[in-house]
Motif scaffolding. Structure first.
Motif, PDB file in Angstrom:
ATOM      1  N   ALA A 192       0.847  -1.187   0.000  1.00 40.24           N
ATOM      2  CA  ALA A 192       0.000   0.000   0.000  1.00 40.24           C
ATOM      3  C   ALA A 192       0.881   1.235   0.000  1.00 40.24           C
ATOM      4  O   ALA A 192       1.765   1.382   0.841  1.00 40.24           O
ATOM      5  CB  ALA A 192      -0.904   0.012   1.234  1.00 40.24           C
ATOM      6  N   GLY A 193       0.664   2.084  -0.965  1.00 37.96           N
ATOM      7  CA  GLY A 193       1.399   3.333  -1.014  1.00 37.96           C
ATOM      8  C   GLY A 193       0.479   4.470  -0.610  1.00 37.96           C
ATOM      9  O   GLY A 193      -0.627   4.578  -1.118  1.00 37.96           O
ATOM     10  N   HIS A 194       0.937   5.317   0.285  1.00 37.64           N
ATOM     11  CA  HIS A 194       0.064   6.408   0.709  1.00 37.64           C
ATOM     12  C   HIS A 194       0.840   7.707   0.807  1.00 37.64           C
ATOM     13  O   HIS A 194       2.048   7.731   0.799  1.00 37.64           O
ATOM     14  CB  HIS A 194      -0.617   6.098   2.037  1.00 37.64           C
ATOM     15  N   GLY A 195       0.110   8.800   0.877  1.00 41.73           N
ATOM     16  CA  GLY A 195       0.737  10.102   0.954  1.00 41.73           C
ATOM     17  C   GLY A 195       1.218  10.590  -0.404  1.00 41.73           C
ATOM     18  O   GLY A 195       1.959  11.560  -0.484  1.00 41.73           O
ATOM     19  N   GLN A 196       0.796   9.963  -1.504  1.00 43.23           N
ATOM     20  CA  GLN A 196       1.201  10.426  -2.818  1.00 43.23           C
ATOM     21  C   GLN A 196       0.295  11.582  -3.224  1.00 43.23           C
ATOM     22  O   GLN A 196      -0.605  11.461  -4.044  1.00 43.23           O
ATOM     23  CB  GLN A 196       1.111   9.298  -3.848  1.00 43.23           C
ATOM     24  N   GLU A 197       0.558  12.739  -2.680  1.00 45.94           N
ATOM     25  CA  GLU A 197      -0.309  13.878  -2.881  1.00 45.94           C
ATOM     26  C   GLU A 197       0.433  14.984  -3.609  1.00 45.94           C
ATOM     27  O   GLU A 197       1.608  15.221  -3.397  1.00 45.94           O
ATOM     28  CB  GLU A 197      -0.831  14.394  -1.543  1.00 45.94           C
ATOM     29  N   HIS A 198      -0.307  15.730  -4.454  1.00 44.66           N
ATOM     30  CA  HIS A 198       0.302  16.795  -5.228  1.00 44.66           C
ATOM     31  C   HIS A 198       0.907  17.865  -4.343  1.00 44.66           C
ATOM     32  O   HIS A 198       1.925  18.444  -4.677  1.00 44.66           O
ATOM     33  CB  HIS A 198      -0.753  17.458  -6.127  1.00 44.66           C
ATOM     34  N   LEU A 199       0.290  18.200  -3.236  1.00 47.30           N
ATOM     35  CA  LEU A 199       0.704  19.344  -2.455  1.00 47.30           C
ATOM     36  C   LEU A 199       1.364  18.957  -1.148  1.00 47.30           C
ATOM     37  O   LEU A 199       1.489  19.774  -0.249  1.00 47.30           O
ATOM     38  CB  LEU A 199      -0.499  20.269  -2.211  1.00 47.30           C
ATOM     39  N   ARG A 200       1.754  17.713  -1.007  1.00 47.86           N
ATOM     40  CA  ARG A 200       2.542  17.285   0.126  1.00 47.86           C
ATOM     41  C   ARG A 200       3.867  16.779  -0.392  1.00 47.86           C
ATOM     42  O   ARG A 200       4.051  16.551  -1.577  1.00 47.86           O
ATOM     43  CB  ARG A 200       1.796  16.230   0.946  1.00 47.86           C
ATOM     44  N   HIS A 201       4.792  16.565   0.498  1.00 48.10           N
ATOM     45  CA  HIS A 201       6.151  16.327   0.049  1.00 48.10           C
ATOM     46  C   HIS A 201       6.415  14.903  -0.406  1.00 48.10           C
ATOM     47  O   HIS A 201       6.939  14.698  -1.487  1.00 48.10           O
ATOM     48  CB  HIS A 201       7.126  16.705   1.166  1.00 48.10           C
ATOM     49  N   GLY A 202       6.127  13.891   0.406  1.00 45.83           N
ATOM     50  CA  GLY A 202       6.664  12.568   0.150  1.00 45.83           C
ATOM     51  C   GLY A 202       5.653  11.510  -0.214  1.00 45.83           C
ATOM     52  O   GLY A 202       4.456  11.753  -0.317  1.00 45.83           O
ATOM     53  N   CYS A 203       6.213  10.322  -0.445  1.00 52.56           N
ATOM     54  CA  CYS A 203       5.417   9.113  -0.636  1.00 52.56           C
ATOM     55  C   CYS A 203       5.863   8.110   0.416  1.00 52.56           C
ATOM     56  O   CYS A 203       7.043   8.026   0.746  1.00 52.56           O
ATOM     57  CB  CYS A 203       5.660   8.493  -2.012  1.00 52.56           C
ATOM     58  N   PHE A 204       4.922   7.337   0.913  1.00 54.33           N
ATOM     59  CA  PHE A 204       5.245   6.343   1.930  1.00 54.33           C
ATOM     60  C   PHE A 204       4.569   5.036   1.540  1.00 54.33           C
ATOM     61  O   PHE A 204       3.380   5.017   1.242  1.00 54.33           O
ATOM     62  CB  PHE A 204       4.763   6.817   3.310  1.00 54.33           C
ATOM     63  N   LEU A 205       5.356   3.971   1.523  1.00 55.02           N
ATOM     64  CA  LEU A 205       4.840   2.670   1.131  1.00 55.02           C
ATOM     65  C   LEU A 205       4.993   1.692   2.268  1.00 55.02           C
ATOM     66  O   LEU A 205       6.023   1.662   2.947  1.00 55.02           O
ATOM     67  CB  LEU A 205       5.593   2.149  -0.098  1.00 55.02           C
ATOM     68  N   LEU A 206       3.946   0.892   2.480  1.00 50.69           N
ATOM     69  CA  LEU A 206       3.936  -0.085   3.557  1.00 50.69           C
ATOM     70  C   LEU A 206       3.560  -1.460   3.021  1.00 50.69           C
ATOM     71  O   LEU A 206       2.632  -1.586   2.208  1.00 50.69           O
ATOM     72  CB  LEU A 206       2.932   0.331   4.636  1.00 50.69           C
ATOM     73  N   LEU A 207       4.293  -2.453   3.466  1.00 51.05           N
ATOM     74  CA  LEU A 207       3.994  -3.847   3.143  1.00 51.05           C
ATOM     75  C   LEU A 207       3.763  -4.591   4.438  1.00 51.05           C
ATOM     76  O   LEU A 207       4.673  -4.714   5.272  1.00 51.05           O
ATOM     77  CB  LEU A 207       5.157  -4.483   2.376  1.00 51.05           C
ATOM     78  N   ASN A 208       2.544  -5.084   4.636  1.00 56.55           N
ATOM     79  CA  ASN A 208       2.212  -5.850   5.839  1.00 56.55           C
ATOM     80  C   ASN A 208       2.898  -7.205   5.767  1.00 56.55           C
ATOM     81  O   ASN A 208       2.669  -7.988   4.842  1.00 56.55           O
ATOM     82  CB  ASN A 208       0.689  -6.019   5.934  1.00 56.55           C
ATOM     83  N   THR A 209       3.750  -7.493   6.764  1.00 52.77           N
ATOM     84  CA  THR A 209       4.444  -8.789   6.807  1.00 52.77           C
ATOM     85  C   THR A 209       3.854  -9.719   7.862  1.00 52.77           C
ATOM     86  O   THR A 209       4.450 -10.736   8.199  1.00 52.77           O
ATOM     87  CB  THR A 209       5.947  -8.587   7.078  1.00 52.77           C
TER      88      THR A 209
END
Length: 244
Positions: free
Chosen positions: A4-21
């Motif tokens: 799941a990738g989240h925070g991929q927003e035009h007006l925010r800085h970064g992207c954050f990806l999480l993999l549930n293990t």
């Protein structure tokens, strides 16, 4: 494996990806973070996390720094005005590089410019720069988990950009699923709170509420995708340790 990738927003800085293990914390050999995902019913689930420092902020830079667009929403049309980036690669290492490189001395690089380069090529290279960074993190997650990626689930403001989502699917070679509610990160926190107080009875109840708005299937030839990623990797090497 689904990430799941989240925070991929035009007006925010970064992207954050999480993999549930699951219940097993994975010790990353690819310089990712191992983090608790949640604790429900006495069981703690863990995740691998990869952070991209500059994602949607590169679109902000196109708008405020270069004046190529008047609003972030215009970037899709500008990038779609050309069939490809024309050999241009934009590494948006404005504040260094995050996972899996972790280079605070890296700086932004725009390479491959020719006399024929247009604003459309730069805009498309900017969107590709987001997708390339995400692809790098996902490759690291596959190496750490030992399980091939089956699907990427996205949310955040940038997820509404159809071209970016198609570029992402093309580069990673698996479907990209966009939910009906693009603010799934906030919704997930609400679900966890609801589970704690009995609004929803269990995880299956919550999972049944997941709705997909659109799935972007990869269309790009895999050899071409690998060529693009190799060119990106060359550009990243040029950006690394620039300000050291």
């Amino acid at each position: 494996m689904r990430a799941a990738g989240h925070g991929q927003e035009h007006l925010r800085h970064g992207c954050f990806l999480l993999l549930n293990t699951g219940a097993r914390p994975v010790d990353s050999k690819s310089r990712l973070l191992t983090t608790p995902a949640w604790r429900i019913g006495g069981r703690t689930d863990y995740a691998l996390e990869g952070s991209v420092f500059v994602g949607g902020a590169v679109v902000q830079w196109l708008r405020d720094g270069l004046g190529l667009i008047r609003s972030s929403a215009e970037v899709e049309a500008l990038a779609a005005s050309v069939p490809d980036a024309g050999g241009v690669v934009l590494v948006p290492a404005f504040t260094g590089l995050g996972a899996p490189h972790w280079d605070p001395y890296a700086r932004g690089a725009l390479v491959g410019i020719t006399r024929g380069t247009t604003a459309g090529h730069i805009a498309r290279a900017a969107l590709e720069g987001i997708a390339f960074q995400v692809a790098d993190v996902l490759t690291a997650m596959e190496a750490d988990s030992g399980v091939p990626l089956a699907e990427l689930r996205v949310d955040g403001g940038a997820a509404v950009n159809d071209l970016l989502m198609q570029l992402q699917a093309d580069l990673i070679g698996v479907p990209v699923a966009r939910p009906a509610n693009p603010e799934t990160t906030a919704l997930g926190a609400a679900y966890l709170a609801g589970l704690a107080v009995g609004v929803w009875k269990d995880l299956a109840d919550v999972a049944g509420r997941w709705r997909i708005e659109r799935v972007f299937e990869p269309r790009l030839d895999r050899d071409r995708a690998e060529e693009m990623r190799a060119r990106w990797a060359r550009a990243v090497e040029r950006a690394k340790e620039w300000d050291k």
